[in-house]
Each structure stands twice: as structure tokens, then as C-alpha cells.
Design an enzyme around this catalytic site. Structure first.
Site, PDB file in Angstrom:
ATOM      1  N   SER A 183       3.067  -1.341  12.417  1.00 38.50           N
ATOM      2  CA  SER A 183       4.455  -1.389  12.514  1.00 38.50           C
ATOM      3  C   SER A 183       4.544  -1.700  13.894  1.00 38.50           C
ATOM      4  O   SER A 183       4.709  -0.531  14.750  1.00 38.50           O
ATOM      5  CB  SER A 183       5.150  -0.591  12.012  1.00 38.50           C
ATOM      6  OG  SER A 183       5.204  -0.658  10.424  1.00 38.50           O
TER       7      SER A 183
ATOM      8  N   CYS B 259      15.708   1.951  10.143  1.00 37.31           N
ATOM      9  CA  CYS B 259      15.044   2.402   8.999  1.00 37.31           C
ATOM     10  C   CYS B 259      15.969   3.447   8.107  1.00 37.31           C
ATOM     11  O   CYS B 259      16.256   4.542   8.646  1.00 37.31           O
ATOM     12  CB  CYS B 259      13.689   3.057   8.948  1.00 37.31           C
ATOM     13  SG  CYS B 259      12.867   3.458   7.613  1.00 37.31           S
TER      14      CYS B 259
ATOM     15  N   CYS C 198      11.290  10.603   5.943  1.00 39.14           N
ATOM     16  CA  CYS C 198      10.177  10.367   7.045  1.00 39.14           C
ATOM     17  C   CYS C 198      10.876  11.069   8.410  1.00 39.14           C
ATOM     18  O   CYS C 198      12.049  11.196   8.430  1.00 39.14           O
ATOM     19  CB  CYS C 198      10.022   9.052   7.279  1.00 39.14           C
ATOM     20  SG  CYS C 198       9.026   8.488   8.601  1.00 39.14           S
TER      21      CYS C 198
ATOM     22  N   GLU D 133      11.015   6.153  -3.893  1.00 42.32           N
ATOM     23  CA  GLU D 133      11.325   4.929  -4.573  1.00 42.32           C
ATOM     24  C   GLU D 133       9.922   4.139  -4.475  1.00 42.32           C
ATOM     25  O   GLU D 133       8.958   4.306  -3.687  1.00 42.32           O
ATOM     26  CB  GLU D 133      12.399   4.054  -3.799  1.00 42.32           C
ATOM     27  CG  GLU D 133      11.908   3.704  -2.594  1.00 42.32           C
ATOM     28  CD  GLU D 133      12.733   2.334  -1.857  1.00 42.32           C
ATOM     29  OE1 GLU D 133      13.925   2.375  -2.427  1.00 42.32           O
ATOM     30  OE2 GLU D 133      12.469   2.181  -0.991  1.00 42.32           O
TER      31      GLU D 133
ATOM     32  N   CYS E  47       5.194  -2.029  -3.678  1.00 43.71           N
ATOM     33  CA  CYS E  47       5.244  -1.025  -2.530  1.00 43.71           C
ATOM     34  C   CYS E  47       5.580   0.469  -2.855  1.00 43.71           C
ATOM     35  O   CYS E  47       6.549   0.804  -3.473  1.00 43.71           O
ATOM     36  CB  CYS E  47       6.469  -1.690  -1.625  1.00 43.71           C
ATOM     37  SG  CYS E  47       7.055  -0.830  -0.367  1.00 43.71           S
TER      38      CYS E  47
ATOM     39  N   CYS F  86      12.563   5.935  13.177  1.00 43.12           N
ATOM     40  CA  CYS F  86      12.784   4.713  13.645  1.00 43.12           C
ATOM     41  C   CYS F  86      14.283   4.040  13.300  1.00 43.12           C
ATOM     42  O   CYS F  86      14.768   4.280  12.313  1.00 43.12           O
ATOM     43  CB  CYS F  86      12.035   3.560  13.006  1.00 43.12           C
ATOM     44  SG  CYS F  86      10.027   3.882  12.890  1.00 43.12           S
TER      45      CYS F  86
ATOM     46  N   CYS G 162      12.593  -0.198   2.658  1.00 42.27           N
ATOM     47  CA  CYS G 162      12.203   1.198   3.013  1.00 42.27           C
ATOM     48  C   CYS G 162      13.191   2.233   2.795  1.00 42.27           C
ATOM     49  O   CYS G 162      14.118   2.556   3.545  1.00 42.27           O
ATOM     50  CB  CYS G 162      11.801   0.949   4.171  1.00 42.27           C
ATOM     51  SG  CYS G 162      10.730   2.245   5.069  1.00 42.27           S
TER      52      CYS G 162
ATOM     53  N   GLY H 235       8.329   6.873   3.818  1.00 43.54           N
ATOM     54  CA  GLY H 235       7.440   7.984   4.503  1.00 43.54           C
ATOM     55  C   GLY H 235       6.028   7.139   5.459  1.00 43.54           C
ATOM     56  O   GLY H 235       5.885   5.915   5.435  1.00 43.54           O
ATOM     57  N   GLU H 236       5.532   7.914   6.156  1.00 38.36           N
ATOM     58  CA  GLU H 236       4.552   7.667   7.254  1.00 38.36           C
ATOM     59  C   GLU H 236       3.296   8.049   6.468  1.00 38.36           C
ATOM     60  O   GLU H 236       2.816   9.179   6.470  1.00 38.36           O
ATOM     61  CB  GLU H 236       4.721   8.193   8.391  1.00 38.36           C
ATOM     62  CG  GLU H 236       3.348   8.123   9.432  1.00 38.36           C
ATOM     63  CD  GLU H 236       2.695   6.757   9.410  1.00 38.36           C
ATOM     64  OE1 GLU H 236       3.625   5.606   9.718  1.00 38.36           O
ATOM     65  OE2 GLU H 236       1.625   6.405   9.359  1.00 38.36           O
TER      66      GLU H 236
HETATM   67  N1  SAH Z   1       6.139   4.436   8.014  1.00 36.05           N
HETATM   68  C1  SAH Z   1       5.253   3.348   7.814  1.00 36.05           C
HETATM   69  C2  SAH Z   1       5.229   2.962   6.358  1.00 36.05           C
HETATM   70  C3  SAH Z   1       6.526   2.608   5.768  1.00 36.05           C
HETATM   71  S1  SAH Z   1       7.698   1.925   6.579  1.00 36.05           S
HETATM   72  C4  SAH Z   1       5.512   2.143   8.754  1.00 36.05           C
HETATM   73  O1  SAH Z   1       6.641   2.204   9.344  1.00 36.05           O
HETATM   74  O2  SAH Z   1       4.841   1.455   8.910  1.00 36.05           O
HETATM   75  C5  SAH Z   1       7.107  -0.110   5.946  1.00 36.05           C
HETATM   76  C6  SAH Z   1       7.933  -1.150   6.582  1.00 36.05           C
HETATM   77  O3  SAH Z   1       9.059  -1.258   6.329  1.00 36.05           O
HETATM   78  C7  SAH Z   1       7.800  -0.933   8.245  1.00 36.05           C
HETATM   79  O4  SAH Z   1       6.993  -2.116   8.589  1.00 36.05           O
HETATM   80  C8  SAH Z   1       9.280  -0.929   8.623  1.00 36.05           C
HETATM   81  O5  SAH Z   1       9.395  -1.632   9.765  1.00 36.05           O
HETATM   82  C9  SAH Z   1       9.725  -1.696   7.505  1.00 36.05           C
HETATM   83  N2  SAH Z   1      11.347  -1.402   7.592  1.00 36.05           N
HETATM   84  C10 SAH Z   1      12.095  -0.052   7.774  1.00 36.05           C
HETATM   85  N3  SAH Z   1      13.302  -0.336   7.646  1.00 36.05           N
HETATM   86  C11 SAH Z   1      13.623  -1.607   7.590  1.00 36.05           C
HETATM   87  C12 SAH Z   1      14.772  -2.564   7.627  1.00 36.05           C
HETATM   88  N4  SAH Z   1      15.994  -1.827   7.642  1.00 36.05           N
HETATM   89  N5  SAH Z   1      14.519  -3.788   7.439  1.00 36.05           N
HETATM   90  C13 SAH Z   1      13.423  -4.332   7.260  1.00 36.05           C
HETATM   91  N6  SAH Z   1      12.277  -3.662   7.333  1.00 36.05           N
HETATM   92  C14 SAH Z   1      12.349  -2.379   7.454  1.00 36.05           C
HETATM   93 FE1  SF4 Z   2       9.700   4.507  10.715  1.00 41.64          FE
HETATM   94 FE2  SF4 Z   2       8.158   3.805   8.636  1.00 41.64          FE
HETATM   95 FE3  SF4 Z   2       9.233   6.288   8.824  1.00 41.64          FE
HETATM   96 FE4  SF4 Z   2      10.821   4.519   8.617  1.00 41.64          FE
HETATM   97  S1  SF4 Z   2       9.192   4.871   7.023  1.00 41.64           S
HETATM   98  S2  SF4 Z   2      11.261   5.938   9.822  1.00 41.64           S
HETATM   99  S3  SF4 Z   2       9.749   2.800   9.700  1.00 41.64           S
HETATM  100  S4  SF4 Z   2       7.737   5.413  10.269  1.00 41.64           S
END
Ligand code: SAH
Ligand code: SF4
Length: 356
Positions: free
Chosen positions: A223, A127, A120, A100, A113, A124, A338, A168-169
Site C-alpha cells: 500500500s 481508512c 488496526c 468483516e 477479502c 492511515c 476496509c 488490520g495489518e
Molecule cells: N493494512 C493492510 C491491509 C488492509 S487495508 C494495508 O493497508 O495494505 C487494504 C487496502 O484497503 C489498502 O490498500 C488500503 O489502502 C485500502 N483502503 C483503506 N481505506 C480505503 C478507502 N477509504 N478507500 C479505498 N481503499 C481503502
Molecule cells: Fe492503514 Fe491498512 Fe491499517 Fe487501514 S488497515 S489503517 S489502510 S494499515
């Protein structure tokens, strides 16, 4: 000497490499040299959906291009528009995977974005992408192509800012992200200023070192989500591999001001103690803090911090001298956080019989 095979797609390599491949091809095909620039311009600068659309080129040349250098596309699977103007795109990839992008208009800014992986691996707990698990890395075209597709829809749609905050990361897919950053930034590519491109990471140290070594001033967002390891580990399993203090040491190598991303989750990271720990770290690093309300779609078991408590948390940072911004939750009605769209569509598909 082993000859380097020519690339299969001009959109999966840097604009400079594409120009070189086209120069070699044009010479072998007996084309005049000026055609190279004309063709190259239709890759990113004035993107063509297919060579057939590049009517500034003679038809026989368009046909030869279509055979030798087919233009890959991302297929639009779903497009949703939120009441607040946020737009979410779900793209189907050639092998059936999906990813997306989310477009967030705000004043004269249009922030896109983008995703860097399908799924991923990092899990986390808040997420939705993490919940899906890892599917695969995206190619440079699949990353930068998210911007290209928007421009094909409407050239006026070109984003002004890019954030790697979709699925994704990014720093676990450095090879492709490295090329995609060049495409996004270079004048022969999409020409988006490095200071308008933000890479968001949980803190993949080898990737941070590589990003810091690039000469352009790409921005870095970390993050963080908790300011001490014992609070961070239950939210982010990566803390075990790349601990907070090492991540912050690697972040110190950036010449530009960094941003901490901090999703507020009730009872997990939103106490006064959490605020004072976060303030201490942010001051030490000279970092700005983005406070994000938890998007409920990612984690059914977690409770978002209440809006009054979010404001208070921000205040607790500010009185300690930290620049903190509470990000408005955008596109809530279309679950534009995300990785949530894919989960939603797949969920729906599972619930519905195939004939519907
Ligand atoms: N993997 C990378 C980039 C993608 S996630 C990272 O984690 O930084 C991008 C952002 O979306 C991160 O800051 C993450 O914490 C946020 N995010 C993920 N799930 C979320 C949720 N349920 N509510 C708000 N922000 C969220
Ligand atoms: Fe964590 Fe970013 Fe991967 Fe979501 S996309 S699981 S926030 S590392």
C-alpha cells in the site's frame, strides 16, 4: 523434558500439526488409525459446522470429538449483498469483537477479502479501520475461518482468490498469518494456490522479510498511496517508522512481481508530479499499479479524485510504461471497503435505543 501440551483447537494450527495431534489422540483413545484421515478431512477440506454434522463418523466418536476437540465458529452478525453482487459479512468473534470479510465475484473468480486483526493501530487517514484503532490480533482460525464459514454456507461458495485487504495489518500479526497462510494454501487445508493469495501491507519490514523467506509464491501488495516520503507521511503515519526507500528495498527480495496499491485522493496524491514519481518507482521495481478510487466512508474530510482525473492519472502512468489498472469501486452501496461495516453497525447501534 517438558511435555508440550496438546493444542486446544485443531483449527488454530497447521493441518500437519492437527493431523499429528489427532494421531496421538486416536492412539490414546484406541481408535483405528484410518479414523485420523476421516476426522482431519472435516477440518478444512470438507468442513463440518459441528461434529454432529460429520455423519460419516459413528455417533459415539462424534460425541468424543465434540468434548475433546470442539469446532470453533465465527458467528454471522450481518450479511449484506450489493447490487453489483459484492457480499459483505460481519462476523462476531467468541469474545464479542467483530471483523468483516468481503466476497467479490468477478467472472469465474471469487475473491474473498479477509481480515487479519480486529481494528488496526496504524491510523492511515483515509481508512475506516484505522479510525477504529487497534482491538486485537486474530488467531489463525479466525483468519482462515472466514473462508471456512463461507464454505459451510455453501460449498460452491469457496473463493478462488484470497486477499488480505480487510481489517488490520497482516504483517503486524505474523505469527497467526504465517499459520493461516499454510491452512489456506496446503492441500490438507483449503488448497488455494499461493499465487492466488495476496498479502497486502503498508510495508512492515520484519514481516516482509519473513513472508519472503517462505518457499511458496504468495503475492505481495504494497500500500503505497504516495511515491515520495513527504507526500506519504501525512496519509500514513507508518512512513515515520518504515520509510519508503527501506520498504522498497525489502520488497525487492520478492521473487514475484509485486503490486502497488494506490488510493487516489484529490489534492493529496493525484497530481501529474505524483503520477510521474509513482511511474518512476513502479518501473524501478517492475511493479503493477492498482489505482483505487477513495471510498468516502473511511474519511469524511477527504475528497475522492474525480473519475476523469483517475483515468488521466492511469494514462500518465501508462505512457511512462507502467501497467496500471483502475479498480472498479465494488459494493459502494454497502460500504464494502476496509473496515467500514463494523464502524457503520456500531454507529447505528449507538444511535438506536437498545429495545429497537
Ligand atoms: N493494512 C493492510 C491491509 C488492509 S487495508 C494495508 O493497508 O495494505 C487494504 C487496502 O484497503 C489498502 O490498500 C488500503 O489502502 C485500502 N483502503 C483503506 N481505506 C480505503 C478507502 N477509504 N478507500 C479505498 N481503499 C481503502
Ligand atoms: Fe492503514 Fe491498512 Fe491499517 Fe487501514 S488497515 S489503517 S489502510 S494499515
Amino acid at each position: 523434558m517438558v511435555a508440550v501440551p496438546p493444542p486446544s483447537s485443531l483449527l488454530d494450527i497447521t493441518p500437519a500439526a492437527a493431523a499429528q495431534a489427532l494421531t496421538d489422540w486416536a492412539a490414546a483413545e484406541g481408535l483405528p488409525a484410518y479414523r485420523v484421515g476421516q476426522i482431519a478431512a472435516r477440518l478444512w477440506q470438507r468442513p463440518a459446522g459441528s461434529w454432529d454434522e460429520a455423519t460419516d463418523l459413528p455417533r459415539p466418536l462424534r460425541e468424543r470429538l465434540a468434548t475433546r476437540w470442539p469446532i470453533p465458529r465465527l458467528t454471522l452478525a450481518t450479511r449484506q449483498v450489493s447490487q453489483d453482487g459484492t457480499r459483505k459479512y460481519l462476523w462476531r468473534l467468541a469474545d464479542g469483537e467483530s471483523i468483516e470479510s468481503v466476497l467479490i465475484p468477478s467472472g469465474i473468480r471469487r475473491t474473498l477479502c479477509i481480515s487479519s486483526q480486529a481494528g488496526c493501530a496504524l491510523g492511515c487517514v483515509f481508512c475506516a479501520t484505522g479510525m477504529m484503532g487497534f482491538r486485537r490480533n486474530l488467531t489463525p482460525f479466525e483468519i482462515a475461518g472466514q473462508v471456512r464459514e463461507l464454505m459451510l454456507e455453501d460449498p460452491a461458495e469457496k473463493p478462488t482468490n484470497i486477499v488480505f485487504m480487510g481489517m488490520g495489518e497482516p504483517l503486524l500479526n505474523w505469527e497467526a498469518v504465517d499459520v493461516a497462510l499454510t491452512i489456506l494454501n496446503s492441500p490438507e487445508g483449503l488448497g488455494i494456490g499461493a499465487r492466488h493469495i495476496t498479502v497486502s501491507t503498508v510495508g512492515i519490514i520484519p514481516g516482509m522479510v519473513k513472508l519472503a523467506a517462505r518457499p511458496e509464491q504468495f503475492r505481495l501488495a504494497i500500500s503505497l498511496h504516495a511515491a515520495n516520503p513527504s507526500r506519504r507521511l501525512p496519509l500514513m503515519p507508518i512512513e515515520k517508522k518504515y520509510g519508503l526507500s527501506e520498504v522498497l528495498d525489502a520488497a525487492a527480495a520478492f521473487r514475484k512481481r509485486i503490486t502497488f496499491e494506490y488510493v487516489l485522493i484529490e489534492g493529496k496524491n493525484d497530481s501529474e508530479r505524483d503520477a510521474s514519481d509513482l511511474a518512476a518507482l513502479a518501473r524501478r521495481m517492475g511493479a503493477m499499479v492498482n489505482l483505487l478510487p477513495l471510498h468516502p466512508g473511511g474519511a469524511p474530510d477527504l475528497t475522492p479524485t474525480s473519475p476523469p482525473r483517475i483515468r488521466e492519472f492511469a494514462e500518465q502512468l501508462k505512457v511512462r510504461g507502467v501497467e496500471a489498472v483502475v479498480r472498479r469501486s465494488r459494493g459502494l452501496d454497502i460500504s464494502a471497503a476496509c473496515g467500514q461495516l463494523k464502524v457503520e453497525v456500531e454507529g447505528r447501534r449507538r444511535q438506536q435505543p437498545a429495545h429497537q
